[in-house]
Design an enzyme around this catalytic site. Structure first.
Site, mmCIF file in Angstrom:
data_model
loop_
_atom_site.group_PDB
_atom_site.id
_atom_site.type_symbol
_atom_site.label_atom_id
_atom_site.label_comp_id
_atom_site.label_asym_id
_atom_site.label_seq_id
_atom_site.Cartn_x
_atom_site.Cartn_y
_atom_site.Cartn_z
ATOM 1 N N ARG A 66 4.845 0.338 6.177
ATOM 2 C CA ARG A 66 4.868 0.369 7.761
ATOM 3 C C ARG A 66 3.833 -0.702 8.627
ATOM 4 N NH1 ARG A 66 5.031 4.904 5.047
ATOM 5 N NH2 ARG A 66 3.967 3.647 3.479
ATOM 6 N N THR A 67 3.025 -1.131 7.959
ATOM 7 C CA THR A 67 1.992 -2.118 8.738
ATOM 8 C C THR A 67 2.967 -3.315 8.926
ATOM 9 O OG1 THR A 67 0.079 -1.028 7.818
ATOM 10 C CG2 THR A 67 -0.340 -3.205 9.225
ATOM 11 N N LYS A 94 0.314 -20.359 -7.585
ATOM 12 C CA LYS A 94 0.111 -21.673 -8.333
ATOM 13 C C LYS A 94 -1.493 -22.089 -8.223
ATOM 14 C CE LYS A 94 4.630 -23.382 -6.680
ATOM 15 N NZ LYS A 94 5.223 -24.358 -5.877
HETATM 16 N N1 CP Z 1 -0.621 3.068 6.677
HETATM 17 C C1 CP Z 1 -0.393 2.031 6.115
HETATM 18 O O1 CP Z 1 -1.154 1.096 6.146
HETATM 19 O O2 CP Z 1 0.868 1.921 5.498
HETATM 20 P P1 CP Z 1 1.310 0.501 4.639
HETATM 21 O O3 CP Z 1 0.542 0.366 3.618
HETATM 22 O O4 CP Z 1 2.726 0.925 4.103
HETATM 23 O O5 CP Z 1 1.503 -0.618 5.484
#
Ligand code: CP
Length: 320
Positions: A66-67, A94
């Site tokens: 999402r983020t 590396k």
């Molecule tokens: N809520 C959230 O941070 O989801 P992700 O880890 O998928 O970004």
């Protein structure tokens, strides 16, 4: 406590590392700015030229669905050039240090870093060491903070419930390992929520949790009474160094949100979750996909809220 590296001399946002220490006025400005972007999804051309000519690099040292994607979409909708670096295929493997990676990207005339890192304080460290014109946005650092997640959660709550001062909010589950919970608790207290209640077994709560500005319950059935907003959290097994629970099925029996337990909260209570959700561990599918769930609305709102934060952090900075 982080010094206010986040604000410029005029008190405007320069970096966005943590909610801690920010004012009600600034958080409200973020929410109001996001409001102006939310309608863009209905438009034919989903772009504004606010960050045209700017270069944004997404640096994700930890996995994300999402983020990362909503930051990328938000940057594109602001007309910025955006580069999402895959750290697993970068020269970090590396042995290149974090600071050397940053220095090399700076040499490509970057204007903003969006950083997710497994170590608490990583985004703050980069903000302290990067060139003065560059903004740093924390996309989640260790167990410390996930401030843009908290702001999209606040935006979603305000969209539906309007007035924070009337709200009792329950945050349920693995508070101990949750950077999201820490940022949410700070944001809810700054915005004046009537009560922030954490509901969890003792083993999943930080020591002296009350000092964060919350009330505490160890019983889901009792804790859900009078609640307007329910925020469920995932068990962050990747951060658990010892067995903190008898079993997942035992945890679900005691702390999993089911349709029957949801009825204990107020009838118009909303159900939130930052994701990723673990169905059958902290939440029943019927609740996650049910009429009171706003989980996918949170995801959609992430675009407008991240547009707001990026555009505010990159507005022309006078006096610095
Ligand atoms: N809520 C959230 O941070 O989801 P992700 O880890 O998928 O970004």
């Amino acid at each position: 406590m982080i010094d206010n590296v986040q604000l410029n001399a005029e008190g405007k946002l320069k970096h966005f590392i943590t909610i801690e220490g920010l004012s009600n006025m600034l958080l409200t400005e973020i929410l109001d700015t996001a409001e102006s972007f939310v309608g863009m999804t209905d438009q034919q051309i989903k772009k504004v030229p606010l960050l045209r000519g700017k270069t944004i690099v997404n640096l994700f040292f930890e996995n994300s669905t999402r983020t990362r994607t909503t930051f990328e979409l938000a940057a594109k909708r602001l007309s910025a050039d955006v580069l999402s670096m895959s750290i697993s295929t970068s020269s970090t493997s590396k042995g290149e240090s974090l600071l050397d990676t940053i220095r090399n990207l700076e040499a490509m005339f970057v204007d903003m870093f969006v950083v997710r890192h497994g170590i608490s304080g990583a985004a703050h460290f980069i903000a302290q060491h990067t060139a003065p014109h560059i903004s740093v946005i924390n996309a989640g650092d260790g167990q410390h903070a996930h401030p843009t997640q908290a702001m999209l959660d606040m935006f979603t709550i305000r969209q539906i419930k309007k007035d924070f001062t009337q709200l009792r909010v329950a945050i349920i589950g693995d508070i101990l390992h949750s950077r999201v919970a820490r940022s949410q608790i700070q944001a809810l207290n700054i915005l004046g929520a009537a009560e922030v209640r954490v509901i969890a077994p003792l083993t999943l709560l930080p020591a002296h949790v009350e000092t964060l500005g919350v009330s505490v319950s160890h019983n889901l059935t009792e804790g859900l009474k009078d609640i307007d907003v329910i925020i469920m959290l995932r068990l962050q097994k990747e951060r658990m160094t010892s067995a903190l629970l008898p079993s997942e099925s035992e945890y679900f029996k005691c702390f999993g949100l089911t349709e029957s337990k949801l009825k204990i909260a107020k009838p118009d209570a909303i159900v939130m979750h930052p994701g990723p959700i673990n169905r059958g561990v902290e939440i029943e599918s019927k609740v996650a996909d049910g009429p009171q769930s706003v989980i996918l609305k949170q995801v959609s709102n992430g675009i407008a809220v991240r547009m707001a934060i990026m555009s505010m952090a990159m507005q022309p900075q006078g006096g610095v």
